[in-house]
Design a protein around this motif. Structure first.
Motif, PDB file in Angstrom:
ATOM      1  N   MET A 126       7.958  41.925  91.163  1.00  0.00           N
ATOM      2  CA  MET A 126       9.009  42.938  91.277  1.00  0.00           C
ATOM      3  C   MET A 126       9.791  42.781  92.582  1.00  0.00           C
ATOM      4  N   ILE A 127       9.092  42.470  93.668  1.00  0.00           N
ATOM      5  CA  ILE A 127       9.767  42.345  94.962  1.00  0.00           C
ATOM      6  C   ILE A 127      10.680  41.123  94.984  1.00  0.00           C
ATOM      7  N   VAL A 128      10.174  39.980  94.514  1.00  0.00           N
ATOM      8  CA  VAL A 128      10.988  38.756  94.501  1.00  0.00           C
ATOM      9  C   VAL A 128      12.221  38.957  93.616  1.00  0.00           C
ATOM     10  N   THR A 129      12.018  39.547  92.445  1.00  0.00           N
ATOM     11  CA  THR A 129      13.131  39.783  91.518  1.00  0.00           C
ATOM     12  C   THR A 129      14.124  40.794  92.098  1.00  0.00           C
ATOM     13  N   SER A 130      13.606  41.858  92.718  1.00  0.00           N
ATOM     14  CA  SER A 130      14.484  42.888  93.287  1.00  0.00           C
ATOM     15  C   SER A 130      15.271  42.366  94.478  1.00  0.00           C
ATOM     16  N   PHE A 131      14.667  41.473  95.250  1.00  0.00           N
ATOM     17  CA  PHE A 131      15.399  40.864  96.370  1.00  0.00           C
ATOM     18  C   PHE A 131      16.542  40.008  95.836  1.00  0.00           C
ATOM     19  N   ALA A 132      16.277  39.270  94.765  1.00  0.00           N
ATOM     20  CA  ALA A 132      17.332  38.454  94.159  1.00  0.00           C
ATOM     21  C   ALA A 132      18.450  39.347  93.615  1.00  0.00           C
ATOM     22  N   ASP A 133      18.090  40.492  93.042  1.00  0.00           N
ATOM     23  CA  ASP A 133      19.072  41.402  92.450  1.00  0.00           C
ATOM     24  C   ASP A 133      19.728  42.328  93.471  1.00  0.00           C
ATOM     25  N   GLY A 134      19.180  42.362  94.680  1.00  0.00           N
ATOM     26  CA  GLY A 134      19.724  43.260  95.696  1.00  0.00           C
ATOM     27  C   GLY A 134      19.352  44.721  95.455  1.00  0.00           C
ATOM     28  N   ASP A 135      18.221  44.955  94.796  1.00  0.00           N
ATOM     29  CA  ASP A 135      17.790  46.320  94.474  1.00  0.00           C
ATOM     30  C   ASP A 135      16.995  46.900  95.645  1.00  0.00           C
ATOM     31  N   ARG A 136      17.686  47.588  96.539  1.00  0.00           N
ATOM     32  CA  ARG A 136      17.043  48.130  97.735  1.00  0.00           C
ATOM     33  C   ARG A 136      16.054  49.254  97.421  1.00  0.00           C
ATOM     34  N   GLN A 137      16.331  50.017  96.371  1.00  0.00           N
ATOM     35  CA  GLN A 137      15.464  51.151  96.048  1.00  0.00           C
ATOM     36  C   GLN A 137      14.051  50.688  95.711  1.00  0.00           C
ATOM     37  N   VAL A 138      13.956  49.688  94.861  1.00  0.00           N
ATOM     38  CA  VAL A 138      12.640  49.158  94.496  1.00  0.00           C
ATOM     39  C   VAL A 138      11.955  48.567  95.718  1.00  0.00           C
ATOM     40  N   LEU A 139      12.704  47.822  96.519  1.00  0.00           N
ATOM     41  CA  LEU A 139      12.119  47.220  97.713  1.00  0.00           C
ATOM     42  C   LEU A 139      11.588  48.273  98.673  1.00  0.00           C
ATOM     43  N   GLN A 140      12.320  49.347  98.842  1.00  0.00           N
ATOM     44  CA  GLN A 140      11.907  50.400  99.764  1.00  0.00           C
ATOM     45  C   GLN A 140      10.597  51.050  99.303  1.00  0.00           C
ATOM     46  N   ASN A 141      10.397  51.129  97.996  1.00  0.00           N
ATOM     47  CA  ASN A 141       9.179  51.733  97.473  1.00  0.00           C
ATOM     48  C   ASN A 141       7.956  50.838  97.622  1.00  0.00           C
ATOM     49  N   LEU A 142       8.166  49.532  97.722  1.00  0.00           N
ATOM     50  CA  LEU A 142       7.054  48.587  97.714  1.00  0.00           C
ATOM     51  C   LEU A 142       6.740  47.975  99.075  1.00  0.00           C
ATOM     52  N   LEU A 143       7.674  48.084 100.018  1.00  0.00           N
ATOM     53  CA  LEU A 143       7.512  47.418 101.313  1.00  0.00           C
ATOM     54  C   LEU A 143       7.292  48.418 102.439  1.00  0.00           C
ATOM     55  N   ALA A 144       6.483  48.009 103.418  1.00  0.00           N
ATOM     56  CA  ALA A 144       6.365  48.797 104.642  1.00  0.00           C
ATOM     57  C   ALA A 144       7.728  48.800 105.330  1.00  0.00           C
ATOM     58  N   LYS A 145       7.977  49.791 106.176  1.00  0.00           N
ATOM     59  CA  LYS A 145       9.318  49.991 106.741  1.00  0.00           C
ATOM     60  C   LYS A 145       9.858  48.768 107.472  1.00  0.00           C
ATOM     61  N   ASP A 146       9.037  48.148 108.326  1.00  0.00           N
ATOM     62  CA  ASP A 146       9.552  47.006 109.091  1.00  0.00           C
ATOM     63  C   ASP A 146       9.852  45.815 108.186  1.00  0.00           C
ATOM     64  N   VAL A 147       9.030  45.633 107.146  1.00  0.00           N
ATOM     65  CA  VAL A 147       9.287  44.539 106.208  1.00  0.00           C
ATOM     66  C   VAL A 147      10.551  44.851 105.403  1.00  0.00           C
ATOM     67  N   TYR A 148      10.695  46.100 104.976  1.00  0.00           N
ATOM     68  CA  TYR A 148      11.904  46.487 104.243  1.00  0.00           C
ATOM     69  C   TYR A 148      13.149  46.271 105.098  1.00  0.00           C
ATOM     70  N   ASP A 149      13.088  46.654 106.360  1.00  0.00           N
ATOM     71  CA  ASP A 149      14.251  46.477 107.246  1.00  0.00           C
ATOM     72  C   ASP A 149      14.664  45.016 107.323  1.00  0.00           C
ATOM     73  N   SER A 150      13.672  44.117 107.360  1.00  0.00           N
ATOM     74  CA  SER A 150      13.963  42.684 107.411  1.00  0.00           C
ATOM     75  C   SER A 150      14.626  42.213 106.112  1.00  0.00           C
ATOM     76  N   PHE A 151      14.102  42.666 104.985  1.00  0.00           N
ATOM     77  CA  PHE A 151      14.677  42.306 103.690  1.00  0.00           C
ATOM     78  C   PHE A 151      16.094  42.864 103.555  1.00  0.00           C
ATOM     79  N   ALA A 152      16.278  44.122 103.963  1.00  0.00           N
ATOM     80  CA  ALA A 152      17.590  44.758 103.839  1.00  0.00           C
ATOM     81  C   ALA A 152      18.628  44.039 104.695  1.00  0.00           C
ATOM     82  N   ALA A 153      18.227  43.596 105.903  1.00  0.00           N
ATOM     83  CA  ALA A 153      19.154  42.860 106.777  1.00  0.00           C
ATOM     84  C   ALA A 153      19.568  41.540 106.123  1.00  0.00           C
TER      85      ALA A 153
END
Length: 244
Positions: free
Chosen positions: A125-152
């Motif tokens: 789900m994380i790999v697919t959501s990163f490819a799709d740019g789905d921040r909502q799913v990523l935010q639910n699955l990642l710790a804050k610092d990891v999410y911030d890195s992905f979002a950047a």
């Protein structure tokens, strides 16, 4: 005397007939074609008990952490089961083995197979959501610092007008890389081996990285963490890394 007897008999006969008639009018008569009493727990359409909401065939994706619905309580686990329970996932006596023991002691609901199944689902789900740019799913699955890195990284990609296409062909988790309990925080590193097709396209649609039709193998080790004192059963990804 005889007349008196006959009159009494007639009166009782009328009374009996009246009572029988009254009962039949209230209760009705059986014809042999009546339907049997309906069992309220039977589904009329299929003649079978309706499925409960938690039926095993329900198609749901669980995040790692919650105890398996049918898992035996800790008190029913035999000493042999306890001694062997991590063998398919970690080496006996290893740091990961000791860490899993500590996590299970702190959280009796911990179920290793369900955890790994959930971790695999979360990875995809994380790999697919990163490819799709789905921040909502990523935010639910990642710790804050990891999410911030992905979002950047997503923001930079969007500025360049690039898009990523990712398709999973197969995925396996290769076991536990490490496990530890630090205070109330349980952390488990999981190895993944995935076959996928992934390509990055620029704003014109041209492939600038990867391939649109070639399957590649990706090996990753991701760490999941959870506060065992929390009521939230879900784990979050606290670090991602390539290779085993």
């Amino acid at each position: 005397m005889q007349n008196s007897f006959d009159l009494t008999t007639i009166i009782f006969a009328f009374l009996a007939a009246f009572i029988v008639w009254k009962l039949r009018s209230i209760l009705g008569t059986r014809t042999g074609e009546e339907k049997p009493p309906r069992n309220p727990f039977i589904n009329d359409a299929r003649g079978a008990a309706p499925r409960a909401a938690g039926d095993s065939e329900a198609k749901i994706i669980s995040l790692p952490g919650a105890a398996a619905p049918n898992a035996a309580p800790p008190s029913t686990v035999t000493p042999t089961d306890t001694a062997e329970r991590w063998r398919p996932y970690a080496e006996p006596g290893s740091k990961a083995w000791v860490g899993l023991d500590a996590i299970a002691a702190a959280d009796p609901s911990f179920a290793i197979k369900q955890f790994l199944d959930g971790a695999k689902a979360a990875y995809e789900m994380i790999v697919t959501s990163f490819a799709d740019g789905d921040r909502q799913v990523l935010q639910n699955l990642l710790a804050k610092d990891v999410y911030d890195s992905f979002a950047a990284a997503l923001s930079e990609r969007e500025k360049r007008g690039e898009k990523v296409e990712t398709t999973f062909v197969a995925i396996d988790n290769g076991g536990i890389g490490d496990a530890a309990l630090r205070g109330r925080i349980a952390e488990i590193a999981v190895r993944f081996s995935a076959q996928m097709i992934t390509a990055t396209r620029d704003s014109t649609g041209a492939v600038i990285e990867g391939s649109a039709d070639k399957v590649v193998e990706i090996n990753d080790t991701w760490s999941f963490a959870r506060d065992v004192g929390s009521r939230d059963p879900n784990w979050k990804v606290v670090s991602t890394g390539a290779g085993h």
